[in-house]
Design a protein around this motif. Structure first.
Motif, PDB file in Angstrom:
ATOM      1  N   GLN A  41     -72.747 -27.283  61.389  1.00 33.29           N
ATOM      2  CA  GLN A  41     -72.778 -28.886  61.145  1.00 33.29           C
ATOM      3  C   GLN A  41     -74.295 -29.188  60.452  1.00 33.29           C
ATOM      4  N   ALA A  45     -74.802 -30.181  56.590  1.00 28.79           N
ATOM      5  CA  ALA A  45     -75.573 -31.402  56.119  1.00 28.79           C
ATOM      6  C   ALA A  45     -76.803 -31.365  55.445  1.00 28.79           C
ATOM      7  N   ALA A  83     -69.853 -37.706  54.121  1.00 30.55           N
ATOM      8  CA  ALA A  83     -69.988 -37.874  55.737  1.00 30.55           C
ATOM      9  C   ALA A  83     -68.720 -37.180  56.224  1.00 30.55           C
ATOM     10  N   ARG A  84     -67.683 -37.240  55.646  1.00 31.49           N
ATOM     11  CA  ARG A  84     -66.510 -36.497  56.173  1.00 31.49           C
ATOM     12  C   ARG A  84     -66.553 -35.330  56.253  1.00 31.49           C
ATOM     13  N   ILE A  86     -69.375 -33.589  56.388  1.00 30.17           N
ATOM     14  CA  ILE A  86     -70.470 -32.724  57.221  1.00 30.17           C
ATOM     15  C   ILE A  86     -69.853 -32.887  58.925  1.00 30.17           C
ATOM     16  N   TYR A  87     -68.991 -33.804  59.047  1.00 29.67           N
ATOM     17  CA  TYR A  87     -68.370 -33.953  60.536  1.00 29.67           C
ATOM     18  C   TYR A  87     -66.910 -33.346  60.424  1.00 29.67           C
ATOM     19  N   ARG A  88     -66.388 -32.772  59.354  1.00 30.38           N
ATOM     20  CA  ARG A  88     -65.066 -32.040  59.270  1.00 30.38           C
ATOM     21  C   ARG A  88     -64.196 -32.951  59.844  1.00 30.38           C
ATOM     22  N   GLU A  89     -64.212 -34.423  59.192  1.00 29.84           N
ATOM     23  CA  GLU A  89     -63.251 -35.033  59.433  1.00 29.84           C
ATOM     24  C   GLU A  89     -62.076 -35.464  58.241  1.00 29.84           C
ATOM     25  N   LEU A  98     -69.339 -42.598  61.126  1.00 33.56           N
ATOM     26  CA  LEU A  98     -69.921 -41.244  60.972  1.00 33.56           C
ATOM     27  C   LEU A  98     -71.274 -41.654  59.984  1.00 33.56           C
ATOM     28  N   LYS A 101     -73.867 -42.462  62.644  1.00 29.71           N
ATOM     29  CA  LYS A 101     -74.421 -41.249  63.039  1.00 29.71           C
ATOM     30  C   LYS A 101     -75.460 -40.446  62.157  1.00 29.71           C
ATOM     31  N   LEU A 102     -74.942 -40.462  60.905  1.00 36.23           N
ATOM     32  CA  LEU A 102     -76.176 -39.942  59.755  1.00 36.23           C
ATOM     33  C   LEU A 102     -77.312 -40.652  59.523  1.00 36.23           C
TER      34      LEU A 102
END
Length: 108
Positions: A41, A45, A83-84, A86-89, A98, A101-102
């Motif tokens: 992750q 990022a 953002a998605r 980076i967080y694998r959403e 998200l 968090k960033l």
């Protein structure tokens, strides 16, 4: 066309190359996504920041308040996709947690 002048920069309001910026950013996100399963992750990022968010941040103070909402929405879509990634959403998840968090502020 209307010319905007800011501290030595001259921008034409109808010639803001946001389409090129967004398509190049989505291309870079696509490339990072292709190798995403091999990245941590933190590495994802770092790559997203170096390839995408630095492009969005470049001269954003000059463009703020002078672009229509539909053009700002293009930049927001790039940021949301980053953002998605980076967080694998999935693309259907809520984006606000998200971004928090960033520590990223929304563009619009």
């Amino acid at each position: 066309s209307t010319m905007l002048c800011f501290s030595g920069f001259e921008l034409y309001s109808r010639w803001v190359p946001l389409t090129n910026l967004c398509s190049a950013s989505f291309f870079q996100l696509h490339n990072v996504r292709r190798i995403g399963k091999y990245l941590t992750q933190e590495a994802a990022a770092t790559l997203v920041h170096s390839f995408v968010t630095c492009r969005i941040d470049y001269c954003n103070s000059l463009l703020y308040g002078r672009l229509p909402d539909y053009q700002l929405a293009k930049l927001q879509r790039v940021q949301n996709s980053a953002a998605r990634l980076i967080y694998r959403e999935s693309k259907f998840c809520h984006i606000t947690p998200l971004l928090k968090k960033l520590h990223w502020l929304p563009i619009t």
